[in-house]
Design a protein around this motif. Sequence first.
Motif, PDB file in Angstrom:
ATOM      1  N   MET A   3       0.773  -1.115   0.050  1.00 22.52           N
ATOM      2  CA  MET A   3      -0.055   0.080  -0.033  1.00 22.52           C
ATOM      3  C   MET A   3       0.720   1.244  -0.044  1.00 22.52           C
ATOM      4  SD  MET A   3      -2.834  -1.109   2.823  1.00 22.52           S
ATOM      5  CE  MET A   3      -4.158  -2.418   2.571  1.00 22.52           C
ATOM      6  N   LEU A   4       1.925   1.178   0.675  1.00 21.42           N
ATOM      7  CA  LEU A   4       2.832   2.591   0.810  1.00 21.42           C
ATOM      8  C   LEU A   4       3.789   2.757  -0.387  1.00 21.42           C
ATOM      9  CD1 LEU A   4       3.764   2.203   4.817  1.00 21.42           C
ATOM     10  CD2 LEU A   4       2.212   3.795   3.794  1.00 21.42           C
ATOM     11  N   LEU A   5       3.896   1.551  -0.912  1.00 16.57           N
ATOM     12  CA  LEU A   5       4.731   1.374  -2.071  1.00 16.57           C
ATOM     13  C   LEU A   5       4.251   2.108  -3.418  1.00 16.57           C
ATOM     14  CD1 LEU A   5       6.869  -1.746  -1.758  1.00 16.57           C
ATOM     15  CD2 LEU A   5       7.840   0.780  -1.573  1.00 16.57           C
ATOM     16  N   ILE A   6       2.863   1.859  -3.317  1.00 12.93           N
ATOM     17  CA  ILE A   6       1.893   2.384  -4.219  1.00 12.93           C
ATOM     18  C   ILE A   6       1.794   3.821  -4.363  1.00 12.93           C
ATOM     19  CG2 ILE A   6      -0.363   2.241  -5.368  1.00 12.93           C
ATOM     20  CD1 ILE A   6      -0.260  -0.760  -4.727  1.00 12.93           C
ATOM     21  N   VAL A   7       1.647   4.348  -3.209  1.00 11.25           N
ATOM     22  CA  VAL A   7       1.615   5.664  -3.188  1.00 11.25           C
ATOM     23  C   VAL A   7       2.857   6.590  -3.178  1.00 11.25           C
ATOM     24  CG1 VAL A   7      -0.622   5.563  -1.895  1.00 11.25           C
ATOM     25  CG2 VAL A   7       1.343   5.667  -0.550  1.00 11.25           C
ATOM     26  N   GLY A   8       3.686   5.796  -3.246  1.00 14.45           N
ATOM     27  CA  GLY A   8       5.230   6.402  -3.370  1.00 14.45           C
ATOM     28  C   GLY A   8       5.778   7.012  -2.145  1.00 14.45           C
ATOM     29  N   ALA A   9       5.704   6.145  -1.034  1.00 20.27           N
ATOM     30  CA  ALA A   9       6.088   6.567   0.255  1.00 20.27           C
ATOM     31  C   ALA A   9       7.510   6.537   0.468  1.00 20.27           C
ATOM     32  CB  ALA A   9       5.460   5.741   1.485  1.00 20.27           C
ATOM     33  N   LYS A  10       8.272   7.453   1.091  1.00 18.03           N
ATOM     34  CA  LYS A  10       9.576   7.152   1.050  1.00 18.03           C
ATOM     35  C   LYS A  10      10.240   7.032   2.598  1.00 18.03           C
ATOM     36  CE  LYS A  10      10.896   8.567  -3.207  1.00 18.03           C
ATOM     37  NZ  LYS A  10       9.517   8.194  -3.769  1.00 18.03           N
ATOM     38  N   PRO A  11      11.411   6.863   2.849  1.00 18.66           N
ATOM     39  CA  PRO A  11      11.622   6.629   4.556  1.00 18.66           C
ATOM     40  C   PRO A  11      11.015   7.666   5.331  1.00 18.66           C
ATOM     41  CG  PRO A  11      13.521   6.199   2.895  1.00 18.66           C
ATOM     42  CD  PRO A  11      12.523   6.829   2.019  1.00 18.66           C
ATOM     43  N   ASN A  12      11.460   9.075   4.987  1.00 24.07           N
ATOM     44  CA  ASN A  12      10.742   9.997   5.879  1.00 24.07           C
ATOM     45  C   ASN A  12       9.269   9.822   6.126  1.00 24.07           C
ATOM     46  OD1 ASN A  12      13.226  11.247   6.206  1.00 24.07           O
ATOM     47  ND2 ASN A  12      12.920  12.626   4.786  1.00 24.07           N
ATOM     48  N   HIS A  13       8.564   9.551   5.073  1.00 22.03           N
ATOM     49  CA  HIS A  13       7.046   9.255   5.361  1.00 22.03           C
ATOM     50  C   HIS A  13       7.018   8.141   6.066  1.00 22.03           C
ATOM     51  CE1 HIS A  13       6.826  11.115   1.226  1.00 22.03           C
ATOM     52  NE2 HIS A  13       6.392  12.261   1.981  1.00 22.03           N
ATOM     53  N   ALA A  14       7.639   6.909   5.720  1.00 20.98           N
ATOM     54  CA  ALA A  14       7.283   5.464   6.752  1.00 20.98           C
ATOM     55  C   ALA A  14       7.661   5.901   8.094  1.00 20.98           C
ATOM     56  CB  ALA A  14       8.390   4.696   6.129  1.00 20.98           C
ATOM     57  N   LYS A  15       8.573   6.816   8.571  1.00 20.66           N
ATOM     58  CA  LYS A  15       8.958   6.997   9.963  1.00 20.66           C
ATOM     59  C   LYS A  15       7.780   7.714  10.593  1.00 20.66           C
ATOM     60  CE  LYS A  15      14.140   7.717   9.045  1.00 20.66           C
ATOM     61  NZ  LYS A  15      15.069   8.548   9.092  1.00 20.66           N
ATOM     62  N   ILE A  16       7.156   8.665   9.785  1.00 22.01           N
ATOM     63  CA  ILE A  16       6.326   9.507  10.635  1.00 22.01           C
ATOM     64  C   ILE A  16       4.979   8.345  10.616  1.00 22.01           C
ATOM     65  CG2 ILE A  16       4.378  11.075  10.078  1.00 22.01           C
ATOM     66  CD1 ILE A  16       6.676  12.988   8.651  1.00 22.01           C
ATOM     67  N   ILE A  17       4.541   7.599   9.339  1.00 24.24           N
ATOM     68  CA  ILE A  17       3.584   6.772   9.714  1.00 24.24           C
ATOM     69  C   ILE A  17       3.702   5.565  10.909  1.00 24.24           C
ATOM     70  CG2 ILE A  17       2.312   4.738   8.492  1.00 24.24           C
ATOM     71  CD1 ILE A  17       2.985   6.402   5.951  1.00 24.24           C
ATOM     72  N   ALA A  18       4.985   5.283  11.016  1.00 24.71           N
ATOM     73  CA  ALA A  18       5.453   4.413  12.141  1.00 24.71           C
ATOM     74  C   ALA A  18       4.963   4.940  13.471  1.00 24.71           C
ATOM     75  CB  ALA A  18       6.970   3.906  12.109  1.00 24.71           C
ATOM     76  N   SER A  19       5.463   6.197  13.734  1.00 26.66           N
ATOM     77  CA  SER A  19       5.396   7.114  14.863  1.00 26.66           C
ATOM     78  C   SER A  19       3.694   7.116  15.156  1.00 26.66           C
ATOM     79  CB  SER A  19       5.909   8.322  14.768  1.00 26.66           C
ATOM     80  OG  SER A  19       5.243   9.171  13.994  1.00 26.66           O
ATOM     81  N   ILE A  20       2.797   7.249  14.323  1.00 30.95           N
ATOM     82  CA  ILE A  20       1.719   7.356  14.464  1.00 30.95           C
ATOM     83  C   ILE A  20       0.871   6.064  15.045  1.00 30.95           C
ATOM     84  CG2 ILE A  20      -0.611   7.385  13.273  1.00 30.95           C
ATOM     85  CD1 ILE A  20       0.733   9.189  11.059  1.00 30.95           C
ATOM     86  N   TYR A  21       1.299   4.799  14.666  1.00 30.64           N
ATOM     87  CA  TYR A  21       0.953   3.424  15.118  1.00 30.64           C
ATOM     88  C   TYR A  21       1.755   2.823  16.116  1.00 30.64           C
ATOM     89  CZ  TYR A  21      -2.065   4.040  10.727  1.00 30.64           C
ATOM     90  OH  TYR A  21      -3.050   4.490   9.947  1.00 30.64           O
TER      91      TYR A  21
END
Length: 425
Positions: free
Chosen positions: A202-220
């Motif tokens: 899901m994240l790769l399809i929307v083009g998530a980069k490492p900085n986006h992934a770090k924020i998403i991880a902090s949310i959950y």
Amino acid sequence: MKTMIRKKKKTKSSGYSDESFIGLEPDWKGSEKWNAEQYYRERARTPYWYSYYYKSKDYIPWVVDWMKANDYTKEDIKSYKAAEDWRTKSTLAGYVRALTKGMPENHDGLTEYFKTLPGITATHMSDASVSVRKELEIIIEAGSKIKAEKKEEQEIVSTKYKPSIQQLLFNKSLEMSDEIEDFIEQFDGSASMLTKFDPQRMLLIVGAKPNHAKIIASIYKPQFDDFSELVNPPSTKKMNETEKDLHEQLKEGYSHLSKDAIKNQFKMYKTIMDACDNIVLKGKVTRKPRKKKIISAEKQVKNFKYLDHHSETKSISVNPADLVGANIAIVYNSKTRKLGVYHASNVDPMGLKREGSGLSVKGTTIQGFDEEKSVCKTLRKPIEQLATFKKVAKRSLNKEFDAINSVEVKMNGRFNAHSLIIKVF
């Protein structure tokens, strides 16, 4: 006073120049001896002449120069410049130009002269500078208002909210996690539904980069930590009363879920965390290393200390920038009488200036030389021997250096105010 540059004049179809009709530029040499009629006619012609050959925007520099020479403040000049160009009329510009070129302020005989003119009711003319100052006062006031309006607009723009880069990144990360959030809301806690959940895809399809992934991880992460504690409960023996109370509240908060549901919730959030970790890891692997900034030779030798010339041996140093990238450098210390040869450890035989090849300079030190091959010897007859090395060819350098009857000493790369750069290859 600035020299006036005339524009190319227009010519009429008849072949006569414009000067035949409106004359040359007003000239005020000897005007202090003119009679009232001469003064009046030339002053009246002045605005028309300048309006014919010039435009409003051409007047501005003349007026500014006149204001500077007549004690106007910087703020007055700024206000004048802020006003529209069309406000500076040819009368103002013409008078300013004429005053600069020596036009008298007025003529004492104008009152009597006006009496001889039929239909003229005027009895006098204001001083030229008085007329100029009156017009300038109006323009400065208009310019001040324009300045105030622009300042107010700038303040409004500067106070307008602009989200920071971090806020924009956070908002984008939330947007990218929309599909994950939709699954969490619909998740019924069953293992069968969890098999269809692929947050990394899901994240790769929307083009998530490492900085986006770090924020998403902090949310959950808070939810992940809660279910991790429920699945792997810590020992209560080492807890204080507050920690025990918080643990009990956590169990009570999720008491409506079965053990299988709690395990599946834990697996779901762990899948999200693992997906984010994988994207961060992938970014580190695929990230291109930052290209090293190439420092120019001139910048490398900016603080390089060396002896520009030595009169005793009639020697002149070559440009120290030539050391950068050179394969060989012949140097001489005028104080110790030592002649040395630096050999680059990484030779650039084709002279292509490859990165990391040849000699380099840092501060007052030569770097990138072969410590074993780079040696120096004391010269017994510096004037004669240096003359040889100034003309020496690369192929015969080793032969000439070996011919010096002296003990070899290894060099350390340091340069000082006694060091000459004799030649480089």
